[in-house]
Design an enzyme around this catalytic site. Structure first.
Site: not given
Ligand SMILES: Cc1cc2nc3c(=O)[nH]c(=O)nc-3n(C[C@H](O)[C@H](O)[C@H](O)COP(=O)(O)O)c2cc1C
Length: 387
Positions: A25, A107, A130, A156, A165, A252, A276
Site C-alpha cells: 500500500y 490524515s 479530504y 488535499t 493502485r 495540497k 500525491h
Molecule cells: C501510503 C500512503 C498513504 C497516503 N495517504 C494520504 C492521505 O491520507 N492524505 C493525503 O493528503 N495524502 C496521502 N498520501 C500522500 C502523501 O501525503 C504525500 O503526498 C506523498 O507520500 C509524498 O510522496 P513520497 O511518499 O514520495 O514522499 C499518502 C501517501 C502514501 C505513500
C-alpha cells in the site's frame, strides 16, 4: 541492531516486518507507476555545485514553515492507514516529529483519531482534510481539529476520486486485514507486528468510525469512502472551506501554475506542489520538475512547499534551492515507522537531517535559508519543452 545509514535500509526492514498488503500500500503508485518512479529519478537528474574553502562552522537547518519554527524544512506528510504499518503508528510518528521539531500532519484516513494524537502529544500538529460531501461531518471534523488545538489544516485537492493502485486490489487491502489463507500465511511471518497490533484497540479508521452517520462498523467504510468523497469539489467550495478555518490553510496537490494562482486568489497560506507521491494521476510530471515554474509564478505571494519523491537530505536541499520554503516526506518516514516504530521515524529524520546538513556544507552554505538556485546544476531541458 543493524547499522542504518539511509532510508533504503529502513525500507528493507519495513518490508520484512510489515504484512505485505500494508507494505505494498505504501510502496506503490497508480497504474503503470511512471509518475511514482519519476518523482525520485528526476531528483537524480539535478546535480550539486561543489564549493571549497568556505567557512562551514556553525551551520543551521532551522527555518519556518507557515510562520512556525522547524528544526529543518521537512514535515511528515499525511499518510492514511499509518496505524496499520505499526500499532498506534500515528501517535508514534507524531511523537517522533514533535521531539525532532518538525510538523506532523494527521490524515483524515488515519487509524488513530485526532483526539488520540492530541492526548498523546504536547505540541500542536497539523490536520489534513479530504473534502467530503457531508457538510455536517466536515463541520464537525474541522471543529474536532480546532478542539484538538491543531495549528493548521491541509486540504488535499488531488483526491476527489481514487487513482487505481493495482497491488491494493490484488492484495484485497482492508484495515484491519481480513483473514484469508493468503493473509494468514503472510501474518505468520510478521508475528512482531501482529503481537503489537493485538495490544492496541486502534485498528479502524479513528476519525470516521463512530463519527460519520452511516459508519458504525468498519466493514461499511469502503462503501462510505466511495460515496462520501466530494467529486463535485470546485474552487468555490475550496474558498468556503478556507473561510471555515480561522488559522493557516495549506492546499495540497497543486501541480499546475493556473491552480497555484487560484490558491493565491482564495487566500491560502501555502501550497504543496505534489502529485500525491505518484498515487493519483499516473503520467503527470514529477513535483520537482514543476516546482520552479510554480515558484516563479506565485512564490512572492504564497509559501510554496513540495512533496513526492524525497528520499534524502540531498533531495530536500534541491527542492529548497529551487525555491521551496518547505518539504514533506511520506514513504521515507513510513519506512522508518514500519521498520522500528517511533525510533524508526526518529532515525528517518536523523538520516535526512544529517544528509541535508553535510550536503549544504559541501555546497558552501551554512544556513538553509541562504541556499539558492546557484547551489545547483540543473539540466537546461529539466522542466521539459511540453506543449
Ligand atoms: C501510503 C500512503 C498513504 C497516503 N495517504 C494520504 C492521505 O491520507 N492524505 C493525503 O493528503 N495524502 C496521502 N498520501 C500522500 C502523501 O501525503 C504525500 O503526498 C506523498 O507520500 C509524498 O510522496 P513520497 O511518499 O514520495 O514522499 C499518502 C501517501 C502514501 C505513500
Amino acid at each position: 541492531m543493524p547499522v542504518i545509514t539511509n532510508i533504503e535500509d529502513l525500507k528493507r526492514m519495513h518490508k520484512r516486518r510489515t504484512p505485505k498488503m500494508f507494505y505494498d500500500y505504501a510502496e506503490s503508485g497508480s497504474w503503470t507507476e511512471q509518475t511514482f518512479r519519476e518523482n525520485t529519478t528526476d531528483f537524480e537528474k539535478i546535480r550539486l555545485r561543489q564549493r571549497v574553502a568556505v567557512d562551514m562552522a556553525d551551520r543551521t537547518t532551522k527555518t519556518t514553515m507557515i510562520g512556525q519554527d522547524v528544526a529543518m524544512p521537512v514535515g511528515l506528510a499525511p499518510v492514511g492507514l499509518t496505524g496499520m504499518q505499526c500499532a498506534d503508528g500515528e501517535i508514534k510518528a507524531a511523537k517522533a516529529a514533535e521531539k525532532f521539531g518538525v510538523p506532523f500532519t494527521l490524515s483524515t484516513m488515519s487509524i488513530c483519531s485526532i483526539e488520540d494524537v492530541a492526548e498523546n502529544t504536547e505540541k500542536p500538529f497539523w490536520f489534513q482534510v479530504y473534502t467530503l460531501r457531508d457538510d455536517e461531518f466536515m463541520t464537525r471534523l474541522m471543529a474536532r481539529a480546532k478542539d484538538a488545538k491543531c495549528s493548521a489544516i491541509m486540504i488535499t485537492l488531488d483526491l476527489q476520486i481514487l487513482g487505481q493502485r493495482h497491488k491494493d486490489l490484488k492484495n484485497g487491502l482492508t484495515a484491519p486485514p481480513k483473514f484469508t489463507a493468503k493473509t494468514i500465511a503472510d501474518l505468520a511471518t510478521k508475528w512482531s507486528w501482529g503481537i503489537e497490533m493485538l495490544q492496541t484497540k486502534r485498528r479502524f479508521f479513528g476519525n470516521i468510525v463512530g463519527h460519520a452517520k452511516e459508519v458504525t462498523d468498519p466493514s461499511s467504510l469502503s462503501t462510505w469512502t466511495a460515496d462520501s468523497f466530494d467529486q463535485s469539489l470546485d474552487w468555490a467550495r475550496v474558498a468556503e472551506l478556507r473561510k471555515m478555518w480561522d488559522g493557516p490553510v495549506i492546499l495540497k496537490g497543486i501541480l499546475d501554475v493556473e491552480d497555484a494562482k487560484k490558491a493565491v486568489e482564495i487566500g491560502a497560506d501555502a501550497i504543496i506542489v505534489s502529485n500525491h507521491g505518484g498515487r493519483q494521476l499516473d503520467g503527470a510530471l514529477s513535483s520537482i520538475r514543476m516546482l520552479e515554474q510554480i515558484v516563479d509564478a506565485v512564490g512572492d505571494k504564497i509559501e510554496v512547499h513540495l512533496d513526492s519523491g524525497i528520499r534524502s537530505g540531498q533531495d530536500v536541499l534541491k527542492a529548497m534551492a529551487l525555491g521551496a520554503k518547505g518539504t514533506y516526506i511520506g514513504r521515507a518516514f513510513v519506512h522508518g515507522l514500519g521498520a522500528m516504530g517511533e525510533a524508526g521515524v526518529t532515525k528517518a529524520l536523523e538520516v535526512i537531517h544529517k544528509e541535508l546538513d553535510l550536503t549544504m556544507a559541501l555546497c558552501g552554505h551554512r544556513d538553509i535559508n541562504t541556499v539558492d538556485r546557484d547551489t545547483l546544476l540543473v539540466p537546461k531541458d529539466f522542466a521539459g519543452d511540453w506543449t
